[in-house]
Design an enzyme around this catalytic site. Structure first.
Site, PDB file in Angstrom:
ATOM      1  N   ASP A   9      -2.654 -19.448 -17.930  1.00 44.26           N
ATOM      2  CA  ASP A   9      -1.871 -19.064 -17.060  1.00 44.26           C
ATOM      3  C   ASP A   9      -1.095 -20.121 -16.147  1.00 44.26           C
ATOM      4  O   ASP A   9      -0.923 -21.572 -17.244  1.00 44.26           O
ATOM      5  CB  ASP A   9      -2.960 -19.297 -15.502  1.00 44.26           C
ATOM      6  CG  ASP A   9      -3.474 -20.354 -15.075  1.00 44.26           C
ATOM      7  OD1 ASP A   9      -4.035 -21.027 -16.524  1.00 44.26           O
ATOM      8  OD2 ASP A   9      -3.436 -21.149 -14.083  1.00 44.26           O
ATOM      9  N   GLU A  28      -6.325 -22.348 -14.476  1.00 47.78           N
ATOM     10  CA  GLU A  28      -7.115 -23.673 -14.503  1.00 47.78           C
ATOM     11  C   GLU A  28      -5.942 -24.052 -12.959  1.00 47.78           C
ATOM     12  O   GLU A  28      -6.478 -24.566 -12.291  1.00 47.78           O
ATOM     13  CB  GLU A  28      -5.678 -24.567 -15.662  1.00 47.78           C
ATOM     14  CG  GLU A  28      -6.426 -25.777 -15.339  1.00 47.78           C
ATOM     15  CD  GLU A  28      -5.331 -26.676 -14.694  1.00 47.78           C
ATOM     16  OE1 GLU A  28      -5.871 -27.942 -14.761  1.00 47.78           O
ATOM     17  OE2 GLU A  28      -4.585 -26.380 -14.361  1.00 47.78           O
TER      18      GLU A  28
HETATM   19 ZN   LIG Z   1      -1.712 -27.424 -16.805  1.00 47.50          ZN
END
Ligand SMILES: [Zn+2]
Length: 415
Positions: free
Chosen positions: A85, A178
Site C-alpha cells: 500500500d 502497513e
Molecule cells: Zn512505508
C-alpha cells in the site's frame, strides 16, 4: 565493486509498480483495504511466472510470498519484506517522471507547478548528475514502498540469472496496509516463513537503517455524565466532557509530541468527542523503553481509577491496546544482522546512518513475533508527500544491499 543491478532496469520495474494506485483506505476494515493491492501482488508474481524455481502464493488478504529455494546447503534463510500500500495522505494516481542527470537546480513538478526546492531540501545536491524520479505534483510517488518491491524483485532476478551466486532460501513477502496500522504484518503467519532473519526496506535516504523504534499503544476512554435543565442543574448535572478534560489535565504537560524528540516518549491526546451525557477520548502512548511504556499505561490506569472512585466505576471505562514493539530487544539477540547491514554498506561504499525511528514498520510487529527484521533504506526522500523523490542510484544500491547481505551470509558459513 561489480555492478550486479542495472539502473535502467530497476527504474523501469519501479515505475511499472507506481502505475497501480494502492492507496490504503483507513475506514475500510477489510484486509487489504483496497483491491488494487491484489493487482500489484499479481503483477509482481507474474514477473516470475516463467521461472520454475520460484513459487508464489497470494492469500485472501493479498499477503504474497514468493520463494526462491537455496542453491547450496547450510546458508541462512532470509526474507525481504515490502508493503503493497501507499499512504492515504494523497489518493491520486501516480504519474512518475524521470529527471535525467539532475543539474542541481529546483525541480518543478509540471502538473502542479510545485517546486522541490534546493533551499528546502538541500539533500538534493547529493544527487547532482544522477537521474531522479519524481511525480508530476498531483500525487505521492509511492517509493514508500514500491521502491522496496522493485529492489527485492531485481535482487531475486539477479540470483536466478546467476547460479554461481550462493544463497540460502530467499523469500519476498509483500504485505498489505502497513500505512494504516501495520495490519498486513499482524495477519502474517511469521512461524510459517521458517526463516533466520528479515529485511524490510522502508526507510528513506541512502545509508539509513533502523537500530530501534518505540513501543506504541493506544488508550480509548469513555465517560458517562448526567444531563439536567440548566435552571435546576446544581448538584445534578455531571459533564462528561469535563471529566475527559480532567484526564488531559492529569497528564504530564511536557510529554507531548510537539515538545519531545529523539528517544523521548509522549502521551498524545489525538481525539476527543461527545457532549454532556457521554464523551470519548483517545490517547496514543509512545516510549522507547519497555519500563517507560508500562509506566505510561500505569499512569492512565491510575487516572482512570481515581475518576472511577469519584464518578462511579460504571461511568468511566478505559481500553488499552498495544500496537507494536521496539525492535531493539529482538535485534540485540542476533547482533550479526545489524553487523551484516553495516558491513554491506562498507563494501558498497555507502555511509551508514543508524536511525532511531519515532514510528513503526512491519518489522516492529514481525520481530516480536519471532523473526528479527531490520529496516534499511529504499533511497527515497519526503515520504507521504507530493514532493517525494527517488534518486535512481540510491534505489539501485538498495537492491545491491540485499545481494550484499546475502553474499555476506555465505562468508559467515564459509568462515
Ligand atoms: Zn512505508
Amino acid at each position: 565493486m561489480t555492478i550486479r543491478i542495472n539502473a535502467n532496469q530497476i527504474i523501469d520495474t519501479f515505475i511499472r509498480y507506481t502505475t497501480i494506485n494502492t492507496t490504503s483506505v483507513p475506514e475500510n476494515q477489510h484486509l487489504p483495504s483496497c483491491e488494487n493491492q491484489y493487482k500489484l501482488a499479481q503483477l509482481v508474481a507474474g514477473e516470475f511466472a516463467a521461472e520454475s524455481t520460484v513459487e508464489t502464493t497470494i492469500n485472501d488478504n493479498a499477503i504474497t510470498v514468493l520463494s526462491l529455494p537455496a542453491n547450496c546447503t547450510g546458508m541462512p534463510s532470509i526474507v525481504f519484506f515490502a508493503h503493497l500500500d501507499t499512504a492515504p495522505d494523497h489518493t491520486g494516481d501516480t504519474h512518475a517522471i524521470r529527471v535525467q542527470k539532475y543539474d542541481g537546480t529546483d525541480i518543478v513538478l509540471p502538473a502542479s507547478g510545485e517546486l522541490i526546492a534546493v533551499e528546502a531540501f538541500p539533500e538534493l545536491l547529493n544527487y547532482v548528475g544522477q537521474d531522479i524520479i519524481t511525480t508530476d505534483g498531483t500525487s505521492l510517488l509511492g517509493a514508500d514502498d514500491k521502491a522496496a518491491i522493485a529492489a527485492a524483485v531485481e535482487a531475486i532476478r539477479y540470483m536466478i540469472a546467476t547460479p554461481d551466486f550462493k544463497h540460502g532460501d530467499i523469500k519476498l513477502v509483500l504485505l498489505p496496509d502497513e500505512e494504516i496500522g501495520i495490519r498486513g504484518a499482524k495477519a502474517l503467519n511469521v512461524a510459517q516463513l521458517n526463516a533466520d532473519f528479515g529485511i524490510c526496506l522502508d526507510c528513506c535516504g541512502i545509508g539509513e537503517y533502523v537500530i530501534e523504534n518505540w513501543y506504541a499503544g493506544s488508550a480509548k476512554m469513555t465517560f458517562k455524565g448526567v444531563t439536567a435543565h440548566p435552571m435546576s442543574a446544581k448538584g445534578k448535572l455531571v459533564n462528561a466532557l469535563l471529566i475527559a478534560n480532567e484526564v488531559i489535565n492529569a497528564l504530564p504537560e511536557n510529554e507531548r509530541p510537539e515538545l519531545t524528540e529523539g528517544r523521548e516518549g509522549y502521551f498524545w491526546v489525538n481525539k476527543m468527542s461527545g457532549n454532556t451525557v457521554s464523551a470519548t477520548l483517545e490517547i496514543a502512548l509512545r516510549d522507547f523503553e519497555i519500563d517507560g511504556y508500562q509506566n505510561r499505561k500505569a499512569t492512565l490506569q491510575a487516572i482512570t481509577e481515581k475518576l472511577q472512585n469519584r464518578y462511579g466505576q460504571e461511568n468511566i471505562t478505559m481500553e488499552l491496546s498495544d500496537i507494536y514493539d521496539n525492535v531493539k530487544a529482538g535485534l540485540d539477540k542476533k547482533p550479526a544482522i545489524i553487523a551484516s547491514v553495516q558491513q554491506a554498506m562498507a563494501n558498497l561504499g555507502i555511509e551508514p546512518k543508524p536511525l532511531i525511528m519515532r514510528g513503526g514498520y512491519d518489522g516492529s510487529v514481525i520481530t516480536p513475533a519471532g523473526l528479527p527484521t531490520v529496516n534499511i533504506f529504499t533511497g527515497a526522500h519526503n515520504f507521504h508527500s507530493t514532493k517525494e523523490f527517488l534518486p535512481a542510484e540510491s534505489l539501485r544500491l538498495a537492491s545491491e544491499m540485499l545481494l550484499e547481505i546475502v553474499a555476506l551470509s555465505a562468508d559467515e558459513v564459509a568462515a
